[in-house]
Design a protein around this motif. Structure first.
Motif, PDB file in Angstrom:
ATOM      1  N   ASP A 191     -42.288  10.800  19.176  1.00  0.00           N
ATOM      2  CA  ASP A 191     -41.630   9.531  18.914  1.00  0.00           C
ATOM      3  C   ASP A 191     -40.128   9.679  19.188  1.00  0.00           C
ATOM      4  O   ASP A 191     -39.456  10.516  18.579  1.00  0.00           O
ATOM      5  CB  ASP A 191     -41.870   9.104  17.469  1.00  0.00           C
ATOM      6  N   GLU A 192     -39.628   8.865  20.097  1.00  0.00           N
ATOM      7  CA  GLU A 192     -38.234   8.996  20.534  1.00  0.00           C
ATOM      8  C   GLU A 192     -37.231   8.799  19.406  1.00  0.00           C
ATOM      9  O   GLU A 192     -36.273   9.579  19.267  1.00  0.00           O
ATOM     10  CB  GLU A 192     -37.953   7.985  21.657  1.00  0.00           C
ATOM     11  N   GLN A 193     -37.436   7.808  18.577  1.00  0.00           N
ATOM     12  CA  GLN A 193     -36.490   7.542  17.486  1.00  0.00           C
ATOM     13  C   GLN A 193     -36.512   8.661  16.446  1.00  0.00           C
ATOM     14  O   GLN A 193     -35.464   9.073  15.950  1.00  0.00           O
ATOM     15  CB  GLN A 193     -36.792   6.190  16.851  1.00  0.00           C
ATOM     16  N   ALA A 209     -33.353  11.085  15.530  1.00  0.00           N
ATOM     17  CA  ALA A 209     -32.908  11.202  14.140  1.00  0.00           C
ATOM     18  C   ALA A 209     -32.887  12.662  13.705  1.00  0.00           C
ATOM     19  O   ALA A 209     -31.941  13.121  13.055  1.00  0.00           O
ATOM     20  CB  ALA A 209     -33.815  10.378  13.220  1.00  0.00           C
ATOM     21  N   ARG A 210     -33.916  13.390  14.044  1.00  0.00           N
ATOM     22  CA  ARG A 210     -33.990  14.814  13.672  1.00  0.00           C
ATOM     23  C   ARG A 210     -32.912  15.615  14.396  1.00  0.00           C
ATOM     24  O   ARG A 210     -32.262  16.469  13.806  1.00  0.00           O
ATOM     25  CB  ARG A 210     -35.384  15.347  14.015  1.00  0.00           C
ATOM     26  N   LEU A 211     -32.737  15.342  15.683  1.00  0.00           N
ATOM     27  CA  LEU A 211     -31.756  16.066  16.487  1.00  0.00           C
ATOM     28  C   LEU A 211     -30.345  15.878  15.958  1.00  0.00           C
ATOM     29  O   LEU A 211     -29.538  16.806  15.977  1.00  0.00           O
ATOM     30  CB  LEU A 211     -31.840  15.610  17.948  1.00  0.00           C
ATOM     31  N   LEU A 212     -30.065  14.704  15.454  1.00  0.00           N
ATOM     32  CA  LEU A 212     -28.719  14.390  14.966  1.00  0.00           C
ATOM     33  C   LEU A 212     -28.574  14.577  13.464  1.00  0.00           C
ATOM     34  O   LEU A 212     -27.522  14.270  12.900  1.00  0.00           O
ATOM     35  CB  LEU A 212     -28.360  12.950  15.358  1.00  0.00           C
ATOM     36  N   SER A 213     -29.588  15.129  12.809  1.00  0.00           N
ATOM     37  CA  SER A 213     -29.560  15.261  11.351  1.00  0.00           C
ATOM     38  C   SER A 213     -28.588  16.343  10.883  1.00  0.00           C
ATOM     39  O   SER A 213     -28.326  17.329  11.572  1.00  0.00           O
ATOM     40  CB  SER A 213     -30.955  15.572  10.818  1.00  0.00           C
ATOM     41  N   THR A 214     -28.072  16.150   9.692  1.00  0.00           N
ATOM     42  CA  THR A 214     -27.191  17.125   9.049  1.00  0.00           C
ATOM     43  C   THR A 214     -27.936  18.433   8.818  1.00  0.00           C
ATOM     44  O   THR A 214     -27.379  19.518   9.007  1.00  0.00           O
ATOM     45  CB  THR A 214     -26.662  16.570   7.713  1.00  0.00           C
ATOM     46  N   GLU A 215     -29.196  18.343   8.420  1.00  0.00           N
ATOM     47  CA  GLU A 215     -30.007  19.541   8.163  1.00  0.00           C
ATOM     48  C   GLU A 215     -30.113  20.422   9.408  1.00  0.00           C
ATOM     49  O   GLU A 215     -29.898  21.636   9.342  1.00  0.00           O
ATOM     50  CB  GLU A 215     -31.399  19.143   7.697  1.00  0.00           C
ATOM     51  N   LEU A 216     -30.414  19.815  10.545  1.00  0.00           N
ATOM     52  CA  LEU A 216     -30.536  20.590  11.781  1.00  0.00           C
ATOM     53  C   LEU A 216     -29.184  21.174  12.194  1.00  0.00           C
ATOM     54  O   LEU A 216     -29.099  22.322  12.632  1.00  0.00           O
ATOM     55  CB  LEU A 216     -31.116  19.732  12.907  1.00  0.00           C
TER      56      LEU A 216
END
Length: 71
Positions: free
Chosen positions: A6-8, A12-19
């Motif tokens: 899922d692109e969104q 979201a995961r790629l830009l997350s603070t956690e990552l």
């Protein structure tokens, strides 16, 4: 074209603070290693990281360094 993610959710995961925090932790750990490029080979001997030289035309170079490091 789709690869089944899922692109969104991916964005979201790629830009997350956690990552970002995980990436920065990994980057800090890599900067502590005795390497300066990619690809690199590091051997851990008795808790110490030892850089192993890479020679793409002569694997004996790496082999000799490993034998020397493990004594």
């Amino acid at each position: 074209m789709s690869i089944g993610i899922d692109e969104q959710a991916f964005k979201a995961r790629l830009l997350s603070t956690e990552l970002n925090q995980k990436f920065m932790t990994e980057l800090h750990a890599v900067h502590q290693l005795p390497i300066r490029g990619f690809p690199s080979l590091v051997l851990e001997v008795n808790g110490q990281a030892v850089g192993v030289p890479l020679d793409y035309t002569n694997p004996q170079t790496s082999f000799d360094a490993i034998v020397k490091a493990i004594g």
